[in-house]
Scaffold this motif. Structure first.
Motif, PDB file in Angstrom:
ATOM      1  N   ILE A 148      -3.247   0.847  -0.422  1.00  0.00           N
ATOM      2  CA  ILE A 148      -2.819   1.202  -1.947  1.00  0.00           C
ATOM      3  C   ILE A 148      -3.712   2.536  -2.283  1.00  0.00           C
ATOM      4  O   ILE A 148      -2.968   2.761  -3.889  1.00  0.00           O
ATOM      5  N   TYR A 151      -1.969   5.768  -4.092  1.00  0.00           N
ATOM      6  CA  TYR A 151      -0.389   4.762  -5.227  1.00  0.00           C
ATOM      7  C   TYR A 151      -1.251   5.610  -5.972  1.00  0.00           C
ATOM      8  O   TYR A 151      -2.291   4.549  -6.634  1.00  0.00           O
ATOM      9  N   GLN A 155       2.804   2.166  -9.604  1.00  0.00           N
ATOM     10  CA  GLN A 155       3.632   2.375  -8.546  1.00  0.00           C
ATOM     11  C   GLN A 155       3.762   1.098  -7.955  1.00  0.00           C
ATOM     12  O   GLN A 155       4.002  -0.082  -7.118  1.00  0.00           O
ATOM     13  N   VAL A 156       2.252   0.254  -8.037  1.00  0.00           N
ATOM     14  CA  VAL A 156       1.780  -0.861  -7.887  1.00  0.00           C
ATOM     15  C   VAL A 156       1.935  -1.613  -8.723  1.00  0.00           C
ATOM     16  O   VAL A 156       2.386  -2.703  -7.942  1.00  0.00           O
ATOM     17  N   SER A 159       6.345  -2.523  -8.781  1.00  0.00           N
ATOM     18  CA  SER A 159       7.002  -3.126  -7.816  1.00  0.00           C
ATOM     19  C   SER A 159       6.500  -2.972  -6.528  1.00  0.00           C
ATOM     20  O   SER A 159       6.788  -1.493  -5.771  1.00  0.00           O
ATOM     21  N   LEU A 160       5.660  -3.460  -5.625  1.00  0.00           N
ATOM     22  CA  LEU A 160       4.411  -3.092  -4.543  1.00  0.00           C
ATOM     23  C   LEU A 160       5.931  -3.206  -3.867  1.00  0.00           C
ATOM     24  O   LEU A 160       5.549  -1.791  -2.866  1.00  0.00           O
ATOM     25  N   GLN A 162       8.928  -2.411  -3.701  1.00  0.00           N
ATOM     26  CA  GLN A 162       9.671  -0.386  -3.479  1.00  0.00           C
ATOM     27  C   GLN A 162       8.752  -0.048  -3.507  1.00  0.00           C
ATOM     28  O   GLN A 162       9.287   0.791  -2.660  1.00  0.00           O
ATOM     29  N   THR A 163       7.716   0.328  -3.421  1.00  0.00           N
ATOM     30  CA  THR A 163       6.776   0.939  -3.217  1.00  0.00           C
ATOM     31  C   THR A 163       6.635   1.145  -1.828  1.00  0.00           C
ATOM     32  O   THR A 163       6.356   3.056  -0.939  1.00  0.00           O
ATOM     33  N   GLN A 166       9.551   2.980   0.135  1.00  0.00           N
ATOM     34  CA  GLN A 166      10.219   3.541  -0.484  1.00  0.00           C
ATOM     35  C   GLN A 166       8.552   4.424   0.567  1.00  0.00           C
ATOM     36  O   GLN A 166       9.149   5.669   0.776  1.00  0.00           O
ATOM     37  N   ASN A 167       8.431   4.679   1.316  1.00  0.00           N
ATOM     38  CA  ASN A 167       6.511   5.099   1.974  1.00  0.00           C
ATOM     39  C   ASN A 167       6.776   4.504   3.245  1.00  0.00           C
ATOM     40  O   ASN A 167       5.675   5.010   3.741  1.00  0.00           O
TER      41      ASN A 167
END
Length: 232
Positions: A148, A151, A155-156, A159-160, A162-163, A166-167
């Motif tokens: 992480i 990020y 972003q962490v 909602s980790l 979701q992040t 998304q990546n």
């Protein structure tokens, strides 16, 4: 970067338990004696003990002392528990307050669960999670820092899962255990409970789609505000 002193004491006590210095169900020495043994303050020793209690390695018995925990009967639960998704599914607004956000050396327990190589750092986050602004749980989440580091903090913390998705990282399976305990003074204060109130404790190890463990979470839920639903 060295570990906090209480984590170092945590590791030493855990190793002594694994070496069978104390048997399962046996009471360990009083905090005062252990503080002298390890050459630390009682406050530091108490913090190390509380971390081991929250991990399920030790257990406190009111008016009796602290004991090496017995293994619990386990029930498998299906699905990955994401507090954000779970809260939204109930029609409530999730939010969180970050208590601490620290890049550090992992504890022995964290290193073992996350299968870390020697020298790897972790991000350890402590958060209070809310549903419609009502405190539901206190969470300690540990993730490999390498995963992480690129990020932004928000972003962490928001909602980790979701992040990561998304990546391009898929969330895989999770291993979960649930047990009961009593709220410590600190947790009771965070969750607006009376000290000694019932707590549901969840341990969750979540893996990516390729099988790599990426998150080790210890969560304490206010028993009067949360329940687990198991479906077979």
């Amino acid at each position: 970067m060295s570990s906090p002193v209480y984590i170092q004491i945590h590791n030493k006590i855990k190793k002594e338990i694994e070496a069978n210095r104390w048997a399962i169900g046996e009471r360990i020495p009083a905090e005062r004696a252990l503080a002298v043994q390890f050459g630390v303050s009682r406050m530091t020793l108490r913090q190390a003990i509380q971390t081991l209690v929250e991990e399920g390695i030790l257990e406190r018995k009111v008016g009796s002392g602290t004991y090496v925990a017995r293994k619990k009967v386990q029930e498998k639960m299906s699905g990955v528990t994401s507090f954000t998704a779970l809260t939204k599914a109930q029609g409530k607004k999730p939010s969180s307050k970050t208590v601490s956000y620290l890049v550090t050396t992992p504890s022995l327990s964290e290193s073992e669960h996350l299968e870390l190589a020697e020298g790897q750092k972790v991000l350890r986050m402590e958060r209070i999670r809310y549903a419609d602004e009502v405190p539901i749980c206190f969470e300690v989440a540990t993730v490999p820092y390498d995963l992480i580091k690129d990020y932004e903090r928000k972003q962490v913390t928001r909602s980790l899962y979701q992040t990561l998705e998304q990546n391009g990282l898929a969330i895989g399976r999770a291993e979960q255990t649930v047990s009961a305990m009593l709220a410590s003074e600190r947790i009771a204060d965070y969750l607006h409970l009376k000290r000694g109130a019932a707590i549901l404790r969840l341990h969750q190890l979540t893996k990516l789609g390729d099988g790599r463990p990426f998150e080790y979470v210890r969560t304490q839920y206010a028993g009067e505000r949360f329940e687990f639903y198991l479906e077979k």
